[in-house]
Design a protein around this motif. Structure first.
Motif, PDB file in Angstrom:
ATOM      1  N   LYS A  73       0.849  -1.187   0.000  1.00 15.77           N
ATOM      2  CA  LYS A  73       0.000   0.000   0.000  1.00 15.77           C
ATOM      3  C   LYS A  73       0.892   1.246   0.000  1.00 15.77           C
ATOM      4  N   LEU A 110       1.415   9.185  -0.970  1.00 16.02           N
ATOM      5  CA  LEU A 110       0.078   9.774  -1.033  1.00 16.02           C
ATOM      6  C   LEU A 110       0.153  11.299  -1.128  1.00 16.02           C
ATOM      7  N   GLY A 111       1.060  11.904  -0.363  1.00 17.03           N
ATOM      8  CA  GLY A 111       1.234  13.355  -0.422  1.00 17.03           C
ATOM      9  C   GLY A 111       1.733  13.812  -1.782  1.00 17.03           C
ATOM     10  N   ASN A 115       2.650   4.620   0.997  1.00 19.64           N
ATOM     11  CA  ASN A 115       2.898   5.246   2.293  1.00 19.64           C
ATOM     12  C   ASN A 115       2.481   6.714   2.243  1.00 19.64           C
ATOM     13  N   SER A 116       2.613   7.410   3.364  1.00 21.78           N
ATOM     14  CA  SER A 116       2.149   8.804   3.447  1.00 21.78           C
ATOM     15  C   SER A 116       2.912   9.717   2.490  1.00 21.78           C
ATOM     16  N   ALA A 117       4.203   9.477   2.290  1.00 18.94           N
ATOM     17  CA  ALA A 117       4.982  10.316   1.377  1.00 18.94           C
ATOM     18  C   ALA A 117       4.469  10.175  -0.058  1.00 18.94           C
ATOM     19  N   GLU A 131      -1.127  13.731  -4.241  1.00 20.27           N
ATOM     20  CA  GLU A 131      -2.045  14.861  -4.048  1.00 20.27           C
ATOM     21  C   GLU A 131      -1.468  16.146  -4.651  1.00 20.27           C
TER      22      GLU A 131
END
Length: 103
Positions: free
Chosen positions: A74, A80-81, A76-78, A84
């Motif tokens: 999945k 996903l950022g 990670n936050s980096a 965006e």
């Protein structure tokens, strides 16, 4: 009219025993020493180039790669950022091309 092919020249100085062995091998193949040397060098060059361009994996490496492709982790936050931020730039026209617009 045929196009004239440019040719390069390669020379090598070798000991008499080496020259004799090369001549013997060339004679056995029905080639001149020059033809024999060029063919042998070309074959060796192709093997080296093929070896260096190929990616070789062990069975374990291949299985791991296939598993990662079939079951990706999945994001990670980096990631996903970053997605965006990319989406915002696309929506704001940052990636529009001016080619073909006539201006």
């Amino acid at each position: 009219m045929h196009a004239i092919e440019e040719r390069g020249r390669i020379t090598a100085r070798v000991s008499q025993p080496v020259a004799e062995k090369l001549q013997e091998a060339a004679d056995l193949t029905g080639a001149t020493v020059n033809q024999f040397l060029v063919q042998a060098a070309l074959e060796k060059a192709e093997k080296i180039i093929d070896r260096e361009r190929a990616i070789r994996l062990t069975l374990e490496d291949a299985a791991m790669l296939i598993n990662l492709l079939e079951n990706p982790s999945k994001p990670n936050s980096a990631l996903l950022g970053a997605f965006e931020r990319f989406k915002d730039k696309v929506e704001n026209g940052a990636f529009r091309s001016n080619s073909g617009s006539g201006t």
